[in-house]
Design a protein around this motif. Structure first.
Motif, mmCIF file in Angstrom:
data_model
loop_
_atom_site.group_PDB
_atom_site.id
_atom_site.type_symbol
_atom_site.label_atom_id
_atom_site.label_comp_id
_atom_site.label_asym_id
_atom_site.label_seq_id
_atom_site.Cartn_x
_atom_site.Cartn_y
_atom_site.Cartn_z
ATOM 1 N N VAL A 210 0.870 -1.171 0.000
ATOM 2 C CA VAL A 210 0.000 0.000 0.000
ATOM 3 C C VAL A 210 0.909 1.224 0.000
ATOM 4 O O VAL A 210 1.686 1.432 0.937
ATOM 5 C CB VAL A 210 -0.932 0.020 1.224
ATOM 6 C CG1 VAL A 210 -1.849 1.239 1.175
ATOM 7 C CG2 VAL A 210 -1.735 -1.272 1.304
ATOM 8 N N VAL A 211 0.831 2.029 -1.052
ATOM 9 C CA VAL A 211 1.723 3.177 -1.212
ATOM 10 C C VAL A 211 0.880 4.444 -1.304
ATOM 11 O O VAL A 211 0.004 4.553 -2.170
ATOM 12 C CB VAL A 211 2.600 3.040 -2.478
ATOM 13 C CG1 VAL A 211 3.607 4.190 -2.543
ATOM 14 C CG2 VAL A 211 3.316 1.706 -2.502
ATOM 15 N N ARG A 212 1.175 5.400 -0.431
ATOM 16 C CA ARG A 212 0.466 6.685 -0.420
ATOM 17 C C ARG A 212 1.418 7.752 -0.963
ATOM 18 O O ARG A 212 2.515 7.950 -0.415
ATOM 19 C CB ARG A 212 0.026 7.034 0.999
ATOM 20 C CG ARG A 212 -0.778 5.918 1.642
ATOM 21 C CD ARG A 212 -1.144 6.216 3.090
ATOM 22 N NE ARG A 212 -1.538 4.989 3.769
ATOM 23 C CZ ARG A 212 -2.714 4.400 3.646
ATOM 24 N NH1 ARG A 212 -3.635 4.943 2.859
ATOM 25 N NH2 ARG A 212 -2.987 3.281 4.294
ATOM 26 N N VAL A 213 1.008 8.396 -2.042
ATOM 27 C CA VAL A 213 1.851 9.403 -2.690
ATOM 28 C C VAL A 213 1.018 10.631 -3.027
ATOM 29 O O VAL A 213 -0.190 10.553 -3.239
ATOM 30 C CB VAL A 213 2.502 8.844 -3.981
ATOM 31 C CG1 VAL A 213 3.548 7.802 -3.658
ATOM 32 C CG2 VAL A 213 1.443 8.269 -4.916
ATOM 33 N N GLY A 214 1.685 11.786 -3.081
ATOM 34 C CA GLY A 214 1.019 13.019 -3.469
ATOM 35 C C GLY A 214 1.584 13.554 -4.767
ATOM 36 O O GLY A 214 2.278 12.851 -5.510
ATOM 37 N N ASP A 215 1.258 14.801 -5.064
ATOM 38 C CA ASP A 215 1.806 15.490 -6.245
ATOM 39 C C ASP A 215 1.502 14.764 -7.547
ATOM 40 O O ASP A 215 2.321 14.767 -8.477
ATOM 41 C CB ASP A 215 3.316 15.685 -6.102
ATOM 42 C CG ASP A 215 3.670 16.506 -4.875
ATOM 43 O OD1 ASP A 215 2.943 17.492 -4.602
ATOM 44 O OD2 ASP A 215 4.648 16.170 -4.193
ATOM 45 N N ARG A 216 0.329 14.141 -7.599
ATOM 46 C CA ARG A 216 -0.103 13.460 -8.829
ATOM 47 C C ARG A 216 0.851 12.348 -9.276
ATOM 48 O O ARG A 216 0.948 12.024 -10.452
ATOM 49 C CB ARG A 216 -0.284 14.472 -9.961
ATOM 50 C CG ARG A 216 -1.404 15.484 -9.698
ATOM 51 C CD ARG A 216 -1.539 16.504 -10.798
ATOM 52 N NE ARG A 216 -0.400 17.419 -10.839
ATOM 53 C CZ ARG A 216 0.519 17.419 -11.791
ATOM 54 N NH1 ARG A 216 0.445 16.560 -12.793
ATOM 55 N NH2 ARG A 216 1.511 18.291 -11.769
ATOM 56 N N LEU A 217 1.560 11.740 -8.329
ATOM 57 C CA LEU A 217 2.437 10.630 -8.675
ATOM 58 C C LEU A 217 1.625 9.342 -8.820
ATOM 59 O O LEU A 217 0.564 9.176 -8.212
ATOM 60 C CB LEU A 217 3.499 10.427 -7.599
ATOM 61 C CG LEU A 217 4.462 11.579 -7.320
ATOM 62 C CD1 LEU A 217 5.532 11.146 -6.332
ATOM 63 C CD2 LEU A 217 5.098 12.084 -8.602
ATOM 64 N N SER A 218 2.155 8.417 -9.612
ATOM 65 C CA SER A 218 1.628 7.051 -9.701
ATOM 66 C C SER A 218 2.601 6.121 -8.991
ATOM 67 O O SER A 218 3.808 6.391 -8.952
ATOM 68 C CB SER A 218 1.477 6.620 -11.162
ATOM 69 O OG SER A 218 0.609 7.481 -11.855
ATOM 70 N N ALA A 219 2.093 5.037 -8.435
ATOM 71 C CA ALA A 219 2.943 4.088 -7.717
ATOM 72 C C ALA A 219 2.776 2.695 -8.308
ATOM 73 O O ALA A 219 1.648 2.261 -8.596
ATOM 74 C CB ALA A 219 2.605 4.075 -6.231
#
Length: 722
Positions: A210-219
Motif C-alpha cells: 500500500v503506497v500513499r503518494v502526493g503530487d499526482r504521482l503514480s505508484a
C-alpha cells in the motif's frame, strides 16, 4: 570407469546417456559418477562430492525439505503488508510493516526482524497490543506475549519512520520528465535500510503493498494493482495505490516506485505487460524502449519450457538507480539512461534496451521466482540468467558474434583470476555471475544440447515459487540424465583460479612408424591441477583437418597425432569451449593461417595480437588485418581489428577510412574514426584535401549520434593543426 544406477524401465530417457556422458562430465577417473536415489541424506551425498565442496541441501519430500530449510530460524515469513507514505521532498518513508509468521519450532517466543537504523516507534501483535522489543545492531528482536507451538501463526506490526541512504531514494529535480520520483528495492543492498522486515534470502512470501503518494504521482509495486483511492480533501492530491501478489515471491524482491509515469500496455501470451516511462513519453518511445519484450518472453518460454511466472509484469524506467535493480519480482526498475534512447542511436549501444530487458526477464525465472536459499547459491541462478540472456543475443546477432562476447567474458574472468592470486579479495556478484555463466556453458557442451535443455527445463519449470540450492540443480541433473554434475560444478566454482595452459608443438619422425605431431601441455597455474577436455584441430596444407580431444588432468600432458601431410597450423580450443587461459606458441606462418577468414570468429580474434606484432614488418600480416577489417561478418571482430590497425603505410589508413564511411555497423564506424583521430594526433597520418572532403560529405549523411561525435572531433583537430 563405468557408472551404474538402478534400471528405471525400458522407456526411461534417464538410463540412455549415462555411460556415454559419465567420463566427459566427471573428467579424470578419480571423479566417480554415483547414483543417489531419492531420500539420500545430505551426509551420504557429501561422501561422493569432489574435493571442492558444495553446500548440500537435505533430500526428501517437499515437507521435509521445507522444514529443514526453515530450521535455521524459529519462524517462517508467510505474508507481508507494507503500508507506507512516501515523502518525496524529505526523502522519508513513514508507515507500518506487518509480517505474518508461522512458527517452525515449539515454544517460539522471540522473532527477529531487520531494521537497520530505522526509527521504530511501536511494535504490536495481531490484536493491536504493544509488544516488547529490543535492538541489537541492525536487528530487532520482538518478544511475544505467549509462546507459539510449531505451526501456529502470528502477526507482528512495526510502525516506523526512515530517511534511508541505501535501498531507497527520492528526488524532486530531474530532466526529461523524471521528477519527482521515488523508488525502493531489496537489491542490491537489502530491505532493512528502509523497511522493518525479515531481510534474508531464502524466504518466500505473499506481499501486499500500500503506497500513499502526493503530487499526482503514480505508484507501482509487485503483483496485481488492486485499486487506487483518491483523497479529495488532501491539497497534495494524495492517492493510495494497493498492490497484491497472487503467489509468494522472494522477500528481497519487494520493490516499489513512484513517479509521474506514462503507462503503456502490451501482452506476451497470457501475461499482461505494462511499461512505465517518464511523463511526456509517447508510444514510439515505449516501443523503442520495451518493444522487444514480447519476443524475448516468447523466446525464453520456448527455451525453458514454461510460461513467464507472473500474470502481470511491469517495467519502470527511473533515473539514477545505483545499480540495475533487476530482481524485483514482477516489477523491474531500469535506469532510463540505458533505455530511453533516440531511435537512430540504438545500434550504437552494446547494452541497449533489448539487452537490459532480456537481463531483467531472465532473472524472473532465476532469482525472482526461484530464489537461492542463501547468498552462496546465488551464483548459479545469476549464471543461468546470464546464459539465457546471451543465448537470446545469439539468436538476434548470430552465434559467431556473440561467441566473441563469451571470449571477452573469459578474458575478464582470467584477469580476475590472476589478480586474485596476487591479492585475494572477495568476488563481486557480477564477477561470480560471469564465471558461473561460463561454467554452465561448458556443462552444456559436455552434456550435449538436448540433455542440457532437458535439465534446464526440469529445473526452471518445477514447482513455482520455491527456494533452491546448487545441490537441487545437481540432484535434478542426476535424476534426469543419471549424471552427477557436482564434481564438474565444484571444480570451477570452488576455486577462484583458472587453468593456465601453456601449449607447445613438436614434430617427430620415428623410423618405421612415420611422422607425428606432439601436443605438449603444461598447467602452470598455482594450486591444484584441473581436469578438462581440450579440443585440438590440426590443419593440413591441402585444406583437410584432424580433430582430437586432449584429456587433461596432470600437470604435464602429451598427445601424439599421426600425420602424413604438411601441417600449416594447430588450433587449440577453436570454438572457445574451455574456461582456461591459453598460452600457445606458434610460428608466424601458423598465426597467419589462424587469421584466415574461413576460421571461427574466436580463432580470428585470438590471432589479432600476433598479427599486430607482425604487421610492423610483415606485409602478409598487414593484408590479413585489412581483410579482417573489411570482410569479417562479425561487427564485434571488425571493431576489435580497428585497434590493431597501427602499422605504417597508406593501406592502414585507407582501410580505416573505408570502414568509417561504409561499414554497416555504427560501432565499427565509430571505432575506425577513433583510430584515425589517434593516428592524426600521433603525427603518423595527415588526410589529403580529397580525404577531408570525403569526411565533410560523410558528416552530411551520417545518422548515428555516436559516429557523428567522433567525426566532428576528427574534423575539429584537422584544421587546427594542418
Amino acid at each position: 570407469m563405468r557408472c551404474h544406477r538402478p534400471q528405471r524401465g525400458r522407456n526411461s530417457p534417464a538410463s540412455v546417456p549415462l555411460i556415454a556422458l559419465a567420463l566427459s562430465v566427471a573428467g579424470a577417473a578419480a571423479a566417480a559418477c554415483v547414483y543417489v536415489p531419492p531420500g539420500t541424506s545430505s551426509g551420504e551425498l557429501a561422501a561422493v562430492k569432489n574435493d571442492a565442496p558444495l553446500v548440500l541441501s537435505a533430500a526428501g519430500g517437499a515437507g521435509g525439505e521445507q522444514a529443514w530449510r526453515g530450521a535455521s530460524r524459529p519462524a517462517d515469513l508467510t505474508h507481508v503488508v507494507v503500508d507506507v507514505a512516501l515523502d518525496v521532498e524529505g526523502g522519508r518513508v513513514v508507515g507500518t510493516v506487518e509480517c505474518q509468521f508461522r512458527a517452525l519450532r515449539p515454544a517460539t517466543r522471540d522473532i527477529t526482524l531487520h531494521a537497520g537504523a530505522l526509527d521504530v516507534r511501536e511494535v504490536m501483535d495481531a490484536d493491536g497490543r504493544v509488544l516488547a522489543h529490543r535492538r541489537r545492531g541492525s536487528t530487532l528482536t520482538v518478544t511475544l506475549d505467549e509462546p507459539l507451538a510449531a505451526g501456529d501463526v502470528t502477526s507482528i506490526a512495526v510502525r516506523f519512520a526512515a530517511a534511508p541512504t541505501r535501498g531507497y531514494a527520492s528526488s524532486l529535480e530531474g530532466e526529461d520528465g523524471f521528477a519527482p520520483e521515488a523508488y525502493g528495492s531489496g537489491e542490491p543492498f537489502g530491505l532493512r535500510d528502509w523497511l522493518p522486515i525479515w531481510d534474508q534470502p531464502g524466504d518466500l512470501t505473499t506481499v501486499e503493498t500500500v503506497v500513499r503518494v502526493g503530487d499526482r504521482l503514480s505508484a507501482v509495486a509487485n503483483g496485481e494493482l488492486v485499486d487506487v483511492e483518491d483523497d479529495p480533501s488532501d491539497a497534495r492530491d494524495e492517492r493510495t495505490y494497493r498492490w497484491r501478489t497472487p503467489s509468494p515471491i522472494p522477500v528481497r524482491a519487494i520493490t516499489l516506485a513512484a513517479a509521474r509515469f506514462e503507462t503503456f500496455a502490451a501482452a506476451a501470451g497470457e501475461t499482461k505487460l505494462y511499461f512505465h516511462l517518464p511523463a511526456g513519453s509517447d508510444e514510439v518511445a515505449a516501443q523503442r524502449t520495451f518493444g522487444e519484450t514480447p519476443a524475448i518472453v516468447e523466446s525464453f518460454e520456448r527455451r525453458l519450457g514454461t510460461s513467464l511466472p507472473f500474470q502481470r509484469f511491469d517495467q519502470a524506467a527511473l533515473r539514477g538507480l545505483p545499480e540495475r535493480m533487476l530482481d524485483g519480482g514482477s516489477l523491474v526498475l531500469l535506469d532510463q539512461d540505458e533505455l530511453v534512447t533516440p531511435e537512430e542511436e540504438l545500434d550504437d549501444l552494446r547494452e541497449g534496451p533489448r539487452r537490459i530487458v532480456a537481463r531483467g526477464l531472465a532473472r524472473r525465472w532465476f532469482g525472482a521466482w526461484i530464489t537461492p536459499l542463501e547468498e552462496q547459491h546465488r551464483w548459479l541462478l545469476d549464471g543461468l540468467a546470464m546464459q539465457l540472456e546471451l543465448e537470446y543475443e545469439a539468436r538476434v546477432r548470430g552465434e559467431p558474434d556473440v561467441a566473441l562476447e563469451w571470449e571477452e567474458l573469459l578474458t575478464r574472468v582470467a584477469r580476475r583470476s590472476a589478480e586474485f592470486v596476487a591479492e585475494p579479495e572477495e568476488a563481486t556478484r557480477a564477477e561470480r555471475a560471469e564465471r558461473a555463466a561460463w561454467v554452465l556453458r561448458g556443462l552444456e557442451r559436455r552434456l550435449g544440447g538436448a540433455s542440457y535443455e532437458n535439465l534446464l527445463q526440469a529445473f526452471a519449470s518445477g514447482e513455482r515459487g520455491r527456494v533452491v540450492t546448487v545441490e537441487d540443480f545437481r540432484r535434478t541433473a542426476l535424476d534426469l540424465v543419471g549424471i552427477d554434475v557436482g564434481p564438474e560444478l565444484a571444480q570451477w566454482s570452488g576455486r577462484r583460479t583458472l587453468p593456465e595452459l601453456r601449449v607447445r608443438f613438436q614434430r617427430r619422425s620415428v623410423e618405421g612408424v612415420g611422422e607425428s605431431l606432439g601436443v605438449v601441455l603444461r598447467q602452470v597455474q598455482p594450486g591444484p591441477t584441473f581436469r578438462l577436455e581440450l579440443p585440438v584441430v590440426v590443419h593440413f596444407d591441402d585444406g583437410s583437418t584432424v580433430a582430437e580431444t586432449m584429456s587433461v588432468s596432470a600437470r604435464d600432458e602429451l598427445m601424439v597425432v599421426p600425420i602424413n601431410k604438411r601441417v600449416v597450423d594447430v588450433s587449440v580450443d577453436p570454438e572457445g569451449r574451455v574456461l582456461a587461459s591459453l598460452d600457445v606458441e606458434k610460428d608466424d606462418e601458423s598465426w597467419l593461417a589462424q587469421a584466415a577468414l574461413g576460421r571461427t570468429s574466436i580463432e580470428r580474434m585470438r590471432a589479432l595480437p600476433e598479427l599486430e606484432r607482425m604487421a610492423q614488418t610483415n606485409e602478409e600480416a598487414r593484408q590479413a588485418l585489412v581483410q579482417l577489417l573489411l570482410r569479417s561478418p562479425e561487427p564485434t571482430l571488425r571493431e576489435a581489428v580497428t585497434r590493431s590497425m597501427r602499422f605504417p603505410g597508406p593501406a592502414c589508413t585507407a582501410a580505416l577510412e573505408r570502414s568509417a564511411a561504409d561499414d554497416a555497423s555504427p560501432i565499427v564506424r565509430r571505432a575506425a574514426l577513433h583510430e584515425l583521430v589517434q593516428l592524426y594526433a600521433q603525427g603518423v597520418w595527415s588526410p589529403t584535401p580529397e580525404e577531408i572532403e570525403g569526411f565533410l560529405a560523410l558528416l552530411q549523411r551520417e545518422q548515428s549520434p555516436g559516429v557523428l561525435e567522433k567525426l566532428e572531433s576528427l574534423l575539429e583537430i584537422i584544421p587546427s593543426n594542418g
